[in-house]
Design a protein around this motif. Sequence first.
Motif, PDB file in Angstrom:
ATOM      1  N   ASP A   1      -4.600  45.991  -0.847  1.00  0.00           N
ATOM      2  CA  ASP A   1      -5.114  47.359  -0.973  1.00  0.00           C
ATOM      3  C   ASP A   1      -5.127  47.814  -2.426  1.00  0.00           C
ATOM      4  O   ASP A   1      -6.021  48.567  -2.840  1.00  0.00           O
TER       5      ASP A   1
ATOM      6  N   ARG B   1      -8.162  46.210  -3.971  1.00  0.00           N
ATOM      7  CA  ARG B   1      -9.403  46.667  -3.333  1.00  0.00           C
ATOM      8  C   ARG B   1      -9.955  47.928  -4.008  1.00  0.00           C
ATOM      9  O   ARG B   1     -11.167  48.111  -4.099  1.00  0.00           O
TER      10      ARG B   1
ATOM     11  N   SER C   1     -12.544  47.225  -6.650  1.00  0.00           N
ATOM     12  CA  SER C   1     -13.640  46.334  -6.284  1.00  0.00           C
ATOM     13  C   SER C   1     -14.739  47.077  -5.530  1.00  0.00           C
ATOM     14  O   SER C   1     -14.457  47.892  -4.642  1.00  0.00           O
TER      15      SER C   1
ATOM     16  N   GLU D   1     -16.853  45.397  -3.662  1.00  0.00           N
ATOM     17  CA  GLU D   1     -16.817  44.657  -2.400  1.00  0.00           C
ATOM     18  C   GLU D   1     -15.435  44.833  -1.778  1.00  0.00           C
ATOM     19  O   GLU D   1     -14.413  44.469  -2.371  1.00  0.00           O
ATOM     20  N   LYS D   2     -15.372  45.437  -0.587  1.00  0.00           N
ATOM     21  CA  LYS D   2     -14.095  45.785   0.029  1.00  0.00           C
ATOM     22  C   LYS D   2     -13.592  44.764   1.042  1.00  0.00           C
ATOM     23  O   LYS D   2     -12.493  44.922   1.581  1.00  0.00           O
ATOM     24  N   ASP D   3     -14.371  43.737   1.315  1.00  0.00           N
ATOM     25  CA  ASP D   3     -13.988  42.749   2.323  1.00  0.00           C
ATOM     26  C   ASP D   3     -12.656  42.076   1.950  1.00  0.00           C
ATOM     27  O   ASP D   3     -12.457  41.665   0.805  1.00  0.00           O
ATOM     28  N   GLU D   4     -11.752  41.970   2.922  1.00  0.00           N
ATOM     29  CA  GLU D   4     -10.416  41.448   2.633  1.00  0.00           C
ATOM     30  C   GLU D   4     -10.441  40.004   2.168  1.00  0.00           C
ATOM     31  O   GLU D   4      -9.682  39.605   1.272  1.00  0.00           O
ATOM     32  N   THR D   5     -11.314  39.201   2.763  1.00  0.00           N
ATOM     33  CA  THR D   5     -11.403  37.793   2.363  1.00  0.00           C
ATOM     34  C   THR D   5     -11.801  37.675   0.895  1.00  0.00           C
ATOM     35  O   THR D   5     -11.279  36.838   0.147  1.00  0.00           O
ATOM     36  N   TYR D   6     -12.730  38.530   0.485  1.00  0.00           N
ATOM     37  CA  TYR D   6     -13.191  38.543  -0.907  1.00  0.00           C
ATOM     38  C   TYR D   6     -12.028  38.911  -1.835  1.00  0.00           C
ATOM     39  O   TYR D   6     -11.813  38.266  -2.869  1.00  0.00           O
TER      40      TYR D   6
ATOM     41  N   ARG E   1      -8.774  38.714  -1.198  1.00  0.00           N
ATOM     42  CA  ARG E   1      -7.764  37.654  -1.156  1.00  0.00           C
ATOM     43  C   ARG E   1      -8.134  36.489  -2.070  1.00  0.00           C
ATOM     44  O   ARG E   1      -7.266  35.811  -2.636  1.00  0.00           O
TER      45      ARG E   1
END
Length: 538
Positions: free
Chosen positions: A404, A407, A410, A412-417, A419
């Motif tokens: 978080d 994030r 960024s 781009e908020k996608d968690e995989t991105y 991580r």
Amino acid sequence: MLQVTNVSLRFGKRVLFDEVNAKFAEGNCYGIIGANGAGKSTFLRILSGEQESTTGQVSITPGQRMAVLKQNHFAYEEFLAIDTVIMGHQTLYKVKKEMDDIYAKADFTDEDGMRVAELQGDFDEMGGWNAESDAAELLSNLGVGEPHHHKLMKDLTANQKVRVLIAQALFGNPDVLIMDEPTNDLDADTIFWLENFLADYRNTVIVVSHDRHFLDSVCTHVADLDRQRLQIYTGNYSFWYESSQLAARQMADKNKKVEQRRAELMEFIARFSANASKAKQATSRKKALDKLNLEEIQPSSRRYPGIFFRMSREIGDQILRVDGLSKKDAEGAKLFSDVHFTVEKGEKIALISRNSLAVSTFFRVLMGEEKADAGTYDWGVTILPSYLPNDNSAYFDSDDSLIDWLRQYSKEKDETYIRGFLGRMLFSGEESLKSARVLSGGEKVRCLVSKMMLEEGNFLLLDEPTSHLDLEAITAFNNALIDFKGHVMFVSQDHQFTQTVANRIIEIGPNGALDKLMSYDDYLRDPEIRAQRDALYA
């Protein structure tokens, strides 16, 4: 000689060292390396007797003396600087103190006279009559001027205290010298003096440092703490790093023939030996390399961060122009004055000063966080600055998880991105869920590097980016900046970092700025430039 026999250290179920055996011989300098948390400083404390091991023992040749660089900068507050240095030879100092106490007695007796005679004999054998002059010479060489020699330690600056404690460790030519991060808070000139001193030192030196240039300059051997064991290799840090990387590549290639592997290593050793011809202690290193068992070279188990800086837009013709910037500190003393320069394409600038506050303040002015007392600066319209501050505490006043936390910076908020960027900086699995508030100094820097990679700026401003990082992260950061296509303005205590990245040096001080388009080594070695540098602070 210092010998370690079957030393283990356990904290509950956690094993830090497991049956470590090693010999540290006279005339060699050993650089202790290992990842953060491997136990380098703990191992030094075991060697010095400050911490007990779970099993095993440490022994020193009878009659030899050990000296340790103290880490507590406030331990001698009520002592004079000159006396603090002499305390490095505890036996000599005790004799001197007893003599002084007897001489100060009002009722001097015959017994006192006999005792003083005994003490004087011991004092003479230890070179005590030259103690003050030797201590004064060490202090002066380390940048502590004569007016400060008879000041109380509590009246010295933090940087001066560091230098006094280094002089204390060096005083009296100890048989075994143990130093943990001796270059911290030293300027380039003082580090250069210390490198030369240790390179010529004839006794045993054991040192922990994150300064690769320092390790290369002084070390005859590398002692690698890895996999709970200590493995000693002949050669300096660069040789260990290159050979371990080569071994790792060869191990990854399962079909590599043994003879081909041996030939590659022999070629590498030959090149290293040739390059060592200009280095200090080159003869002894080359003899040791000739006896090197190639099978001893093993790949390291340590991980290197994946640092890659990309630019979201190309840089135009106008980059950065600085006209007459000046700034004073809170007490009214000049940090820098009348600084002028224009950044041209292709430049990576090392911004240096003998006052670290001056550089940090200059960066904050360029980032709009502080106002200059005079002068202006103008960023080009295509420039996207990305900043890594030295004091980063304000960024981590949060209970957010690292996912978080990152994030918020960024698009781009996608968690995989998210991580993925944390993973590059070695925050994986549960590590990425820890709170931002509880991070160590090195972890905070790695998080900010993740943030900078996300920002994709084309002009990086870096205030001591190598502080708190281990050698692996420093190496990865160093290589990333060499490959970066944009502009960099930075300051770093890591000599190799500065030498390999910067092609322009700007030094700022109370009396102006010095601006040279050259390498860091050439800048430091030029005698004419040295005189100009001194004038900046006169």
